[in-house]
Design a protein around this motif. Sequence first.
Motif, PDB file in Angstrom:
ATOM      1  N   ARG A   9      20.314 -11.560  78.115  1.00  0.00           N
ATOM      2  CA  ARG A   9      19.803 -12.856  79.245  1.00  0.00           C
ATOM      3  C   ARG A   9      20.926 -12.531  80.139  1.00  0.00           C
ATOM      4  O   ARG A   9      21.287 -11.993  81.679  1.00  0.00           O
ATOM      5  N   PHE A  10      21.814 -11.543  79.797  1.00  0.00           N
ATOM      6  CA  PHE A  10      23.348 -11.111  80.573  1.00  0.00           C
ATOM      7  C   PHE A  10      23.219  -9.787  81.111  1.00  0.00           C
ATOM      8  O   PHE A  10      23.814  -9.019  81.627  1.00  0.00           O
ATOM      9  N   VAL A  11      21.951  -9.046  80.006  1.00  0.00           N
ATOM     10  CA  VAL A  11      21.428  -7.700  79.857  1.00  0.00           C
ATOM     11  C   VAL A  11      20.450  -7.147  81.931  1.00  0.00           C
ATOM     12  O   VAL A  11      21.048  -6.710  82.434  1.00  0.00           O
ATOM     13  N   GLU A  12      19.929  -7.835  81.185  1.00  0.00           N
ATOM     14  CA  GLU A  12      18.327  -7.723  82.503  1.00  0.00           C
ATOM     15  C   GLU A  12      18.126  -7.919  83.238  1.00  0.00           C
ATOM     16  O   GLU A  12      20.307  -9.028  84.275  1.00  0.00           O
ATOM     17  N   GLY A  13      18.048  -7.439  84.707  1.00  0.00           N
ATOM     18  CA  GLY A  13      17.785  -7.407  86.070  1.00  0.00           C
ATOM     19  C   GLY A  13      18.825  -6.883  86.346  1.00  0.00           C
ATOM     20  O   GLY A  13      18.994  -6.010  85.718  1.00  0.00           O
ATOM     21  N   ALA A  21      28.913 -13.104  88.167  1.00  0.00           N
ATOM     22  CA  ALA A  21      27.717 -13.327  88.660  1.00  0.00           C
ATOM     23  C   ALA A  21      27.038 -13.693  86.540  1.00  0.00           C
ATOM     24  O   ALA A  21      26.520 -14.401  85.895  1.00  0.00           O
ATOM     25  N   TYR A  22      28.843 -13.207  85.763  1.00  0.00           N
ATOM     26  CA  TYR A  22      28.890 -13.634  84.607  1.00  0.00           C
ATOM     27  C   TYR A  22      29.527 -14.605  84.651  1.00  0.00           C
ATOM     28  O   TYR A  22      29.054 -15.884  83.405  1.00  0.00           O
ATOM     29  N   VAL A  23      29.846 -15.386  85.214  1.00  0.00           N
ATOM     30  CA  VAL A  23      30.828 -16.883  85.648  1.00  0.00           C
ATOM     31  C   VAL A  23      29.603 -17.941  84.956  1.00  0.00           C
ATOM     32  O   VAL A  23      29.309 -18.377  85.019  1.00  0.00           O
ATOM     33  N   GLN A  24      29.036 -17.356  86.865  1.00  0.00           N
ATOM     34  CA  GLN A  24      27.905 -17.902  87.202  1.00  0.00           C
ATOM     35  C   GLN A  24      26.501 -18.294  85.792  1.00  0.00           C
ATOM     36  O   GLN A  24      26.234 -19.237  85.520  1.00  0.00           O
ATOM     37  N   ALA A  25      26.847 -17.548  85.065  1.00  0.00           N
ATOM     38  CA  ALA A  25      25.557 -17.424  83.582  1.00  0.00           C
ATOM     39  C   ALA A  25      25.983 -18.036  82.339  1.00  0.00           C
ATOM     40  O   ALA A  25      26.224 -17.910  81.647  1.00  0.00           O
ATOM     41  N   GLY A  26      27.785 -18.789  83.031  1.00  0.00           N
ATOM     42  CA  GLY A  26      28.628 -19.393  82.037  1.00  0.00           C
ATOM     43  C   GLY A  26      29.914 -18.675  81.457  1.00  0.00           C
ATOM     44  O   GLY A  26      30.046 -19.206  79.771  1.00  0.00           O
ATOM     45  N   GLY A  27      29.803 -17.289  81.222  1.00  0.00           N
ATOM     46  CA  GLY A  27      30.318 -17.024  81.222  1.00  0.00           C
ATOM     47  C   GLY A  27      32.494 -16.980  81.017  1.00  0.00           C
ATOM     48  O   GLY A  27      33.191 -17.559  81.725  1.00  0.00           O
ATOM     49  N   TYR A  28      32.792 -16.716  80.336  1.00  0.00           N
ATOM     50  CA  TYR A  28      33.908 -17.139  79.889  1.00  0.00           C
ATOM     51  C   TYR A  28      34.209 -18.937  79.305  1.00  0.00           C
ATOM     52  O   TYR A  28      35.737 -18.868  79.152  1.00  0.00           O
ATOM     53  N   GLU A  29      33.316 -19.523  79.241  1.00  0.00           N
ATOM     54  CA  GLU A  29      33.687 -20.897  79.006  1.00  0.00           C
ATOM     55  C   GLU A  29      33.528 -21.214  77.378  1.00  0.00           C
ATOM     56  O   GLU A  29      34.604 -22.256  76.694  1.00  0.00           O
ATOM     57  N   ALA A  30      33.218 -19.766  77.229  1.00  0.00           N
ATOM     58  CA  ALA A  30      33.078 -19.748  75.174  1.00  0.00           C
ATOM     59  C   ALA A  30      34.548 -20.017  74.305  1.00  0.00           C
ATOM     60  O   ALA A  30      35.579 -19.851  73.806  1.00  0.00           O
ATOM     61  N   ALA A  31      34.837 -18.680  75.714  1.00  0.00           N
ATOM     62  CA  ALA A  31      36.792 -18.581  75.286  1.00  0.00           C
ATOM     63  C   ALA A  31      37.078 -19.523  75.622  1.00  0.00           C
ATOM     64  O   ALA A  31      38.477 -20.314  75.137  1.00  0.00           O
ATOM     65  N   ARG A  32      37.585 -19.862  76.824  1.00  0.00           N
ATOM     66  CA  ARG A  32      38.049 -21.040  76.886  1.00  0.00           C
ATOM     67  C   ARG A  32      38.137 -22.286  75.886  1.00  0.00           C
ATOM     68  O   ARG A  32      38.659 -23.324  74.820  1.00  0.00           O
ATOM     69  N   HIS A  33      36.916 -22.509  75.851  1.00  0.00           N
ATOM     70  CA  HIS A  33      36.395 -23.626  74.854  1.00  0.00           C
ATOM     71  C   HIS A  33      37.376 -23.842  73.811  1.00  0.00           C
ATOM     72  O   HIS A  33      37.454 -24.344  72.979  1.00  0.00           O
ATOM     73  N   ALA A  34      37.324 -21.984  72.994  1.00  0.00           N
ATOM     74  CA  ALA A  34      38.150 -21.473  72.176  1.00  0.00           C
ATOM     75  C   ALA A  34      39.272 -22.068  71.976  1.00  0.00           C
ATOM     76  O   ALA A  34      40.360 -22.726  71.023  1.00  0.00           O
ATOM     77  N   LEU A  35      40.350 -21.489  73.046  1.00  0.00           N
ATOM     78  CA  LEU A  35      41.854 -21.572  73.659  1.00  0.00           C
ATOM     79  C   LEU A  35      41.798 -22.853  73.654  1.00  0.00           C
ATOM     80  O   LEU A  35      42.858 -23.385  73.166  1.00  0.00           O
ATOM     81  N   THR A  36      41.376 -23.657  74.293  1.00  0.00           N
ATOM     82  CA  THR A  36      41.604 -25.245  74.511  1.00  0.00           C
ATOM     83  C   THR A  36      41.528 -26.563  73.701  1.00  0.00           C
ATOM     84  O   THR A  36      42.246 -27.119  72.856  1.00  0.00           O
ATOM     85  N   THR A  37      40.830 -25.855  72.297  1.00  0.00           N
ATOM     86  CA  THR A  37      40.114 -27.013  71.860  1.00  0.00           C
ATOM     87  C   THR A  37      39.644 -26.798  70.349  1.00  0.00           C
ATOM     88  O   THR A  37      39.970 -27.732  68.877  1.00  0.00           O
ATOM     89  N   LEU A  38      40.087 -25.382  69.511  1.00  0.00           N
ATOM     90  CA  LEU A  38      39.951 -24.984  68.856  1.00  0.00           C
ATOM     91  C   LEU A  38      41.291 -24.451  68.480  1.00  0.00           C
ATOM     92  O   LEU A  38      41.421 -23.764  68.367  1.00  0.00           O
ATOM     93  N   THR A  39      41.428 -24.203  66.425  1.00  0.00           N
ATOM     94  CA  THR A  39      42.132 -23.995  65.957  1.00  0.00           C
ATOM     95  C   THR A  39      42.041 -22.552  65.636  1.00  0.00           C
ATOM     96  O   THR A  39      40.673 -22.220  65.369  1.00  0.00           O
ATOM     97  N   PRO A  40      43.336 -21.450  65.530  1.00  0.00           N
ATOM     98  CA  PRO A  40      42.263 -19.694  64.903  1.00  0.00           C
ATOM     99  C   PRO A  40      41.426 -20.057  63.927  1.00  0.00           C
ATOM    100  O   PRO A  40      40.420 -19.405  64.296  1.00  0.00           O
TER     101      PRO A  40
END
Lengths: 440, 158
Positions: A9-13, A21-40
């Motif tokens: 879904r990030f590749v097509e079109g 475009a990447y951020v609009q598709a939800g990009g970098y939210e997983a990294a933000r979530h990992a760094l701000t709420t999860l331990t390594p």
Amino acid sequence: MPAESVLMRFVEGEGTADLDAYVQAGGYEAARHALTTLTPESVIDIVDQSGLRGKGGAGFPTGRKWKFIPKGAPVKYVVVNGDEAEPCTFKDHMLLERAPHLLVEGIIITAYAVGAHTAYAYVRREGYLARERLRQAVAVAYERGFLGRKIFGTDMDLDVVVHTGAGAYIAGEETALLESLEGRRAMPRQRPPFPAVAGLYGKPTVINNVETLSHLPAVIRLGPEAYRSLGPPALFSVSGHVRRPGVYELPLGTPMHELIEHAGGLREGRRFKAAFPGGSSSAILTAEHLDVPMDYEPLRVAGSMLGSASLIVMDDTTCIVRVVARAVGFYKEESCGKCTPCREGTYWLSLVFDRILHGRGRMEDLDLLAHISKGLNGTCFCLLGESVPPSLDASLQHFRHEYEYHIGTGRCDVEDRLPPQHFAARSTGDPGAAAGTPGA
Amino acid sequence: MPVLRDEARDEIRRLPDHYEHRQSALIPALFVAQREIGWLPPDTLREVADLLDLPSSEVTSVASFYRFFFLEPPGRHLVLLCTNLACALNGAEHIRHHLEARLEIPPGQITADGIFTFRESECLAACYLAPMMMVDCDRFGPLTPKSVDEILERYRAR
């Protein structure tokens, strides 16, 4: 494509090489979530439970690989293997060209999990567009604060350096890649020590393939159970005699014939003959395996392997002897010369194939091929030489009559069986131009 | 005597900043030098060795290992015809014959007019274009004899 596509879904079109475009598709939210709420540690556990395995060919569980990194080491590195050169594998190039931020985000998650502050992305020389898109993605990620100092307002610092290869298949072998990245000839290193303990510059190093890292945003976003329930998902490169060669995202375990159907099926009037399920390093399978699930264990049981998940389809116009000869020629060309079985074995195999294909073969050559193959099996320094026996042995087992026909008659049984226009039509890629093609 | 322009020399001197060991800058540095000169003559290899403070023998060893370093002058454009499996299954051999006829050389040589270096290549990771080739940085496929002629014409003019 499955209902939930995690990569395509990030590749097509238009793709998502553009950051907005990447951020609009939800990009970098997983990294933000990992760094701000999860331990390594919890990131590593999530990846471990997700079932994510290395997509470069070896299939090693990614979370387990990360757990080998010693915790206390002051300097650690993340290295991205973007040397994709396994014959008929083209998913990593597609990801880098059309969705490079998936990789950048995957790198951030990985570096956070293992405690690295520098990552090197090694992209093969011929990947000009892939490297350019990745460079742009990295540059704009710095501008937006996704890379550099204090990422997402945390204490995490990370630099990413895009590095170019210079033309050598062996550089995709992870320890050879490290040699190349250190500015030397790409020749594999003795293991142990494994790169996780002593890798780049002797420091603990995580080396992961482009696709592997590109899965991480989805792994974090969905959580391990939901991600697993998608198959887990995988990118398959489908090529050869199919109507729509390309990259397809499907669950691991999709039967081979379904994958062929996704790629448009065979051409009009042609029958399936054989396939490499996982690049040219995987043993050739025949029609009796069309139902085999494209997954690690079932393919192993079938006598082959998933490898880089690159299905090379061959229809009934294919001369297996020529195909195996070409594959052997590849390994001969790419052998780094470090160890004798690979350097010499691929050379002598090529000589034998050359005389068989030029009408000078002898029936004893069949035993000779098997003998040299046995000499390569389990004796090579790295997997390059070890990649030769599977297909060679499978071809001698399943298609021995084709070898015998070549040797006995000096001709090819496939060419003798089919009218010549099949080859002409195939050669131009344009069935309408079959007649009078130069060289046909 | 330095052959490289000052800008290129500075560019090479800065490359080690990205790495813990300066030898990591060697492959990128060789590409900078090759971009400047077009290939890597012996005195350029020595100059790169001096700039990175590496033994000349090591620089030559590395430069001679990888296929995209030219130790002899290449043609103006590099034609890489993929002949690996997906392309072979889709008629790369016929395209090779066609290229040999048009360029009047076998793979591995430079055309008489010095415009093209022609090489057979291993898989270029674009099998959906099979049979395909690269000219310099660009991919082309699926190739037909006609499209090959058009592509060659375009590059001949550059």
